[in-house]
Design a protein around this motif. Structure first.
Motif, short mmCIF file in Angstrom:
data_model
loop_
_atom_site.label_atom_id
_atom_site.label_comp_id
_atom_site.label_asym_id
_atom_site.label_seq_id
_atom_site.Cartn_x
_atom_site.Cartn_y
_atom_site.Cartn_z
N PRO A 42 2.07 2.11 -4.75
CA PRO A 42 0.95 1.17 -4.63
C PRO A 42 -0.34 1.97 -4.50
O PRO A 42 -0.41 2.94 -3.73
N THR B 90 -3.02 -4.78 -7.93
CA THR B 90 -3.23 -6.20 -8.25
C THR B 90 -4.69 -6.50 -8.52
O THR B 90 -5.00 -7.43 -9.27
N ASP C 216 5.74 3.14 0.45
CA ASP C 216 5.22 1.96 1.11
C ASP C 216 3.72 1.85 0.88
O ASP C 216 3.04 2.85 0.57
N ALA C 217 3.20 0.65 1.03
CA ALA C 217 1.76 0.45 0.94
C ALA C 217 1.06 1.16 2.09
O ALA C 217 1.65 1.39 3.14
N GLY C 218 -0.18 1.51 1.86
CA GLY C 218 -0.98 2.11 2.93
C GLY C 218 -1.26 3.58 2.76
O GLY C 218 -2.02 4.17 3.54
N ASP D 40 -5.02 0.98 -0.52
CA ASP D 40 -5.51 -0.34 -0.10
C ASP D 40 -4.76 -1.50 -0.75
O ASP D 40 -5.10 -2.66 -0.50
N GLU D 41 -3.76 -1.21 -1.57
CA GLU D 41 -2.94 -2.27 -2.16
C GLU D 41 -1.93 -2.77 -1.12
O GLU D 41 -1.31 -1.99 -0.43
N ARG D 42 -1.80 -4.10 -1.02
CA ARG D 42 -0.89 -4.68 -0.03
C ARG D 42 0.22 -5.51 -0.66
O ARG D 42 1.25 -5.75 -0.03
N HIS D 43 0.03 -5.97 -1.88
CA HIS D 43 1.00 -6.86 -2.51
C HIS D 43 1.94 -6.03 -3.39
O HIS D 43 1.62 -5.68 -4.53
N THR D 44 3.12 -5.73 -2.85
CA THR D 44 4.01 -4.78 -3.52
C THR D 44 5.35 -5.37 -3.96
O THR D 44 6.23 -4.63 -4.36
#
Length: 306
Positions: free
Chosen positions: A199, A252, A227-229, A202-206
């Motif tokens: 991701p 996204t 993982d995101a973050g 700053d992407e959260r929708h994974t």
């Protein structure tokens, strides 16, 4: 269309392990293992009279016949009954449950059934529907035929009414958990030069990466999903350690810095593929799951041959 699914042989093995007397209680019709109502009742833990009652009242019955014209339940019939049991356990009436999972309805009804369960927060019913569908058809088909259409319906509903953000979050969580359960049940893990799913910062929708990971594992492709973050430094370090065949960068929405990150990875010798609507079309190689699966597999196979 490139699709992945659990083979009928594998599915038969899974269900067959539950049989106490498989030689006496299962049959074959056109190469497919089927069961009589008594065995199905044992598998599901409900009385045979209940199953017969559902067939008589709602038409939820076996779809195949043996050579002697005895009616037999297929794996899909059993999965349908499991869905009905879960819906009823979640508080739905048998008539409503039967209406939602009736085999005479088209595949388009499945997203509606999933959303109906989400609407009343029947989490167990959602899990049962997803588990049954994934087990019988595989991740890729369930995403294309059930999950993605359900999200599209929620998207349209949000445009019209704006009252379903919680349902979107609930559905995403249910799908994510179902995919992880499937990976664990199947023991999907492979070794070798992996595909690294990342991701963007700053992407959260994974969720799409979770689904892509599962499909690639089904196809025998080693995968590592971050993982995101993670920030640029963490992503670059992961790529350096993993030495992947390809890095898939998911976004996204478009954010500053993602193109620069991709260029840094490529300068370090990593092949990259951009995925998701956050990449402008000229830079985006992967726009949907089918495209992503096909291209990532091609790249990874080529790396294995090199």
């Amino acid at each position: 269309m490139c699709q992945a699914s659990v083979s009928w042989r594998e599915f038969r093995d899974i269900v067959g392990n539950m049989a106490r007397r498989p030689e006496a209680m299962q049959y074959t019709v056109n190469g497919e293992v089927v069961w009589p109502v008594g065995r199905v009742a044992e598998m599901l833990g409900i009385p045979a009279v209940t199953i017969r009652s559902w067939e008589r009242r709602y038409g939820i019955g076996p779809s195949l016949r043996s050579g002697g014209q005895h009616r037999r339940y297929s794996a899909e019939d059993v999965a349908r009954l499991r869905q009905m049991i879960a819906l009823i356990a979640g508080g739905m009436s048998p008539a409503d449950a039967a209406r939602l999972i009736a085999p005479s309805r088209t595949a388009a009804s499945e997203p509606g059934a999933l959303l109906a369960a989400a609407e009343s927060y029947q989490v167990a019913a959602m899990a049962e529907m997803l588990d049954s569908s994934i087990e019988s058809r595989g991740i890729q088909r369930v995403w294309n035929e059930v999950v993605a259409p359900a999200f599209h319906q929620l998207e349209q509903r949000f445009v019209d009414a704006g009252d379903c953000i919680d349902l979107t979050v609930l559905l995403a969580g249910a799908v994510d958990e179902a995919v992880e359960r499937y990976i664990v049940r199947r023991g999907l893990q492979h070794h070798g030069s992996p595909c690294l799913l990342v991701p963007c910062p700053d992407e959260r929708h994974t969720l799409p990466l979770t689904v892509l990971r599962a499909v690639l594992l089904e196809r025998g492709i080693p995968v590592i999903a971050l993982d995101a973050g993670g920030n640029d430094a963490a992503i670059l370090a992961a790529a350096d350690r993993a030495q992947p065949a390809v890095v898939v960068l998911w976004a996204t929405i478009r954010r500053s810095g993602q193109t620069a990150l991709r260029r840094r990875l490529e300068r370090l010798g990593h092949q990259t593929l951009a995925a998701g609507p956050g990449w402008p079309r000229p830079d985006r190689e992967l726009s949907d799951l089918d495209e992503a699966v096909a291209q990532v597999i091609a790249v990874c196979r080529e790396a294995q041959r090199a």
